[in-house]
Design a protein around this motif. Structure first.
Motif, PDB file in Angstrom:
ATOM      1  N   HIS A 106       0.799  -1.073   0.030  1.00  9.02           N
ATOM      2  CA  HIS A 106       0.059  -0.058   0.051  1.00  9.02           C
ATOM      3  C   HIS A 106       1.126   1.235   0.033  1.00  9.02           C
ATOM      4  O   HIS A 106       1.828   1.118   0.418  1.00  9.02           O
ATOM      5  N   PRO A 107       0.537   2.183  -0.735  1.00 14.60           N
ATOM      6  CA  PRO A 107       1.399   3.541  -0.948  1.00 14.60           C
ATOM      7  C   PRO A 107       1.568   4.186   0.400  1.00 14.60           C
ATOM      8  O   PRO A 107       2.751   4.449   0.879  1.00 14.60           O
ATOM      9  N   ILE A 108       0.597   3.938   1.486  1.00 10.55           N
ATOM     10  CA  ILE A 108       0.921   4.671   2.803  1.00 10.55           C
ATOM     11  C   ILE A 108       2.157   3.758   3.415  1.00 10.55           C
ATOM     12  O   ILE A 108       3.098   4.299   3.973  1.00 10.55           O
ATOM     13  N   SER A 109       2.152   2.406   3.460  1.00  7.36           N
ATOM     14  CA  SER A 109       3.394   1.622   3.846  1.00  7.36           C
ATOM     15  C   SER A 109       4.593   1.808   3.034  1.00  7.36           C
ATOM     16  O   SER A 109       5.766   1.703   3.971  1.00  7.36           O
ATOM     17  N   LEU A 110       4.606   2.024   1.802  1.00  4.35           N
ATOM     18  CA  LEU A 110       5.733   2.499   1.106  1.00  4.35           C
ATOM     19  C   LEU A 110       6.297   3.559   1.645  1.00  4.35           C
ATOM     20  O   LEU A 110       7.653   3.701   2.010  1.00  4.35           O
ATOM     21  N   GLY A 311       1.722  13.992   8.874  1.00  9.46           N
ATOM     22  CA  GLY A 311       0.849  12.884   8.328  1.00  9.46           C
ATOM     23  C   GLY A 311       1.463  12.304   7.275  1.00  9.46           C
ATOM     24  O   GLY A 311       2.016  12.845   6.200  1.00  9.46           O
ATOM     25  N   ILE A 312       1.377  10.918   7.407  1.00 11.83           N
ATOM     26  CA  ILE A 312       1.979   9.841   6.055  1.00 11.83           C
ATOM     27  C   ILE A 312       1.188  10.258   4.852  1.00 11.83           C
ATOM     28  O   ILE A 312       1.803  10.395   3.719  1.00 11.83           O
ATOM     29  N   GLU A 313      -0.055  10.274   4.911  1.00 11.08           N
ATOM     30  CA  GLU A 313      -1.150  10.729   3.834  1.00 11.08           C
ATOM     31  C   GLU A 313      -0.737  11.850   3.180  1.00 11.08           C
ATOM     32  O   GLU A 313      -0.578  11.834   1.954  1.00 11.08           O
ATOM     33  N   ARG A 314      -0.096  12.985   3.925  1.00  5.92           N
ATOM     34  CA  ARG A 314       0.004  14.463   3.222  1.00  5.92           C
ATOM     35  C   ARG A 314       1.133  13.923   2.331  1.00  5.92           C
ATOM     36  O   ARG A 314       1.327  14.275   1.237  1.00  5.92           O
ATOM     37  N   ILE A 315       2.361  13.460   2.992  1.00  5.02           N
ATOM     38  CA  ILE A 315       3.489  13.279   2.374  1.00  5.02           C
ATOM     39  C   ILE A 315       3.313  12.214   0.926  1.00  5.02           C
ATOM     40  O   ILE A 315       3.767  12.631   0.061  1.00  5.02           O
ATOM     41  N   THR A 316       2.582  11.292   1.277  1.00  2.76           N
ATOM     42  CA  THR A 316       2.275  10.286   0.164  1.00  2.76           C
ATOM     43  C   THR A 316       1.518  11.056  -1.075  1.00  2.76           C
ATOM     44  O   THR A 316       1.842  10.803  -2.133  1.00  2.76           O
ATOM     45  N   MET A 317       0.559  12.045  -0.542  1.00  2.00           N
ATOM     46  CA  MET A 317      -0.268  12.829  -1.640  1.00  2.00           C
ATOM     47  C   MET A 317       0.662  13.853  -2.449  1.00  2.00           C
ATOM     48  O   MET A 317       0.582  13.872  -3.704  1.00  2.00           O
ATOM     49  N   LEU A 318       1.588  14.236  -1.601  1.00  2.00           N
ATOM     50  CA  LEU A 318       2.573  15.344  -2.298  1.00  2.00           C
ATOM     51  C   LEU A 318       3.452  14.326  -3.309  1.00  2.00           C
ATOM     52  O   LEU A 318       3.721  14.877  -4.393  1.00  2.00           O
ATOM     53  N   LYS A 319       3.984  13.258  -2.956  1.00  2.00           N
ATOM     54  CA  LYS A 319       4.943  12.485  -3.596  1.00  2.00           C
ATOM     55  C   LYS A 319       4.389  11.815  -4.931  1.00  2.00           C
ATOM     56  O   LYS A 319       4.991  11.930  -6.150  1.00  2.00           O
TER      57      LYS A 319
END
Ligand code: 2NL
Length: 343
Positions: A106-110, A311-319
């Motif tokens: 899952h992208p959050i896990s990555l 927040g991991i979601e926030r970083i993932t959304m940006l990345k």
């Protein structure tokens, strides 16, 4: 002699017609004719009663009969064996198996794993704790006053069995537990799921994921905080990323700041992601408030520390340029399969 020939012919006819479709029937055949108390042995035993001049031809006949019986046994055995395999499954076990579809992280896990490995290189250990917390570890120890709005029923999921219990709203509670253990210095990050009572939308959810960090030792400074976070974002987003710190307020840190990075989409020129400012906010941080150290039994005159939370979601959304938070929890394979092969 004559009577023996007739007897053997009759037995041969019987054996020829013997029906044995299953393995246990074939075995019954073997016992009856070829077993240690079977017919062939019985006939062989007759030899001692045969007159000397007949022994040779008698022996010849018996031997032929034995060979005949044995070959009929082999015939029945292989017929029963073949029939059984077909009846069981009708499958060809020599064919190659069906391939199993390979999943992906899952992208959050990555992103969480990537964050962990960056901070581990700076000597941070991973700490974990319970998702059901008590008021002390989630709020009171963190210097949140009794009437702080975050404690409100509107923001926090309380556990109905016990008014003191709740679903943690941040992983700071894990850091409080580590501070209470008193093993200093402390250098940890706390990744994990947290819960807030929010209306679900593209930008909010009732659960999300956080990484908080804490470093407490003698003479930890704000400069250490800045350099640590600068290293982190360069590793995460590439060495050309710029950072800025803006003064802010959190009850658990003093002074406090929010950190922005230069917009990855437009490179700082201005676009819809950075709302035409060239900067995007990625985390909150500050020097650990002395009240907090005292609450956890640490001498604030001897020790100082910094902390941060993101927040991991926030970083993932940006990345990955993901526009809607709900995608992370809908389990839509069209979304998740885009991360196959990412590490
Ligand atoms: C944010 C802000 C922050 C912390 C979290 C923290 C934890 C302890 C002590 C002091 Cl135990 N501070 N955590 C500090 C500053 C900011 O998070 O916006 N997070 C998403």
């Amino acid at each position: 002699m004559e009577s023996l020939v007739e007897k053997l012919e009759a037995y041969k006819a019987e054996i020829k017609q013997y029906a044995a479709a299953k393995a246990d029937e074939v075995e019954a055949f073997r016992i009856k004719y070829l077993g240690s108390k079977g017919l062939v042995k019985e006939l062989m035993a007759e030899m001692k009663n045969v007159a000397a001049e007949n022994k040779r031809s008698f022996g010849q006949l018996l031997n032929d009969f034995k060979v005949f019986t044995e070959s009929r046994y082999e015939e029945l055995k292989s017929a029963a064996g073949n029939g059984q395999e077909k009846a069981d499954t009708g499958m060809d076990y020599t064919l190659p198996g069906d391939p199993l579809p390979q999943g992906s992280r899952h992208p959050i896990s990555l992103v969480r794993n990537q964050m962990i490995s960056i901070f581990q290189r700076l000597g941070f250990a991973v700490a974990e704790g319970p998702e059901i917390e008590d008021d002390w570890h989630n709020f009171t120890a963190l210097n949140l006053p009794e009437n702080h709005p975050a404690r409100d029923m509107q923001d926090t999921f309380y556990i109905s069995q016990n008014p003191d219990w709740l679903l943690r709203t941040h992983t700071s509670s894990v850091q409080v537990r580590e501070m209470e253990k008193g093993n200093l210095p402390i250098r940890i990050i706390c990744p994990g799921r947290v819960y807030r009572n929010e209306t679900i939308s593209a930008r909010a959810h009732c659960f999300f994921h956080q990484v908080e960090g804490l470093y407490i030792a003698e003479q930890v400074s704000f400069a250490d905080l800045k350099q640590t976070l600068y290293f982190f974002v360069k590793e995460m987003f590439g060495s050309s990323v710029k950072v800025r710190f803006r003064p802010s307020y959190f009850p658990f840190t003093e002074p406090s700041a929010e950190m922005d990075i230069s917009c990855l989409i437009c490179g700082g020129k201005g676009c819809s992601v950075c709302k035409h400012t060239g900067w995007v906010e990625i985390l909150g941080c500050g020097m650990v408030h002395p009240n907090l150290l005292e609450n956890c039994g640490i001498d604030p005159n001897k020790y100082t520390g910094f902390a941060f939370g993101m927040g991991i979601e926030r970083i993932t959304m940006l990345k990955y340029q993901i526009k809607d938070l709900r995608l992370f929890s809908e389990n839509d394979l069209r979304f998740l399969q885009q991360f196959t092969g990412a590490v």
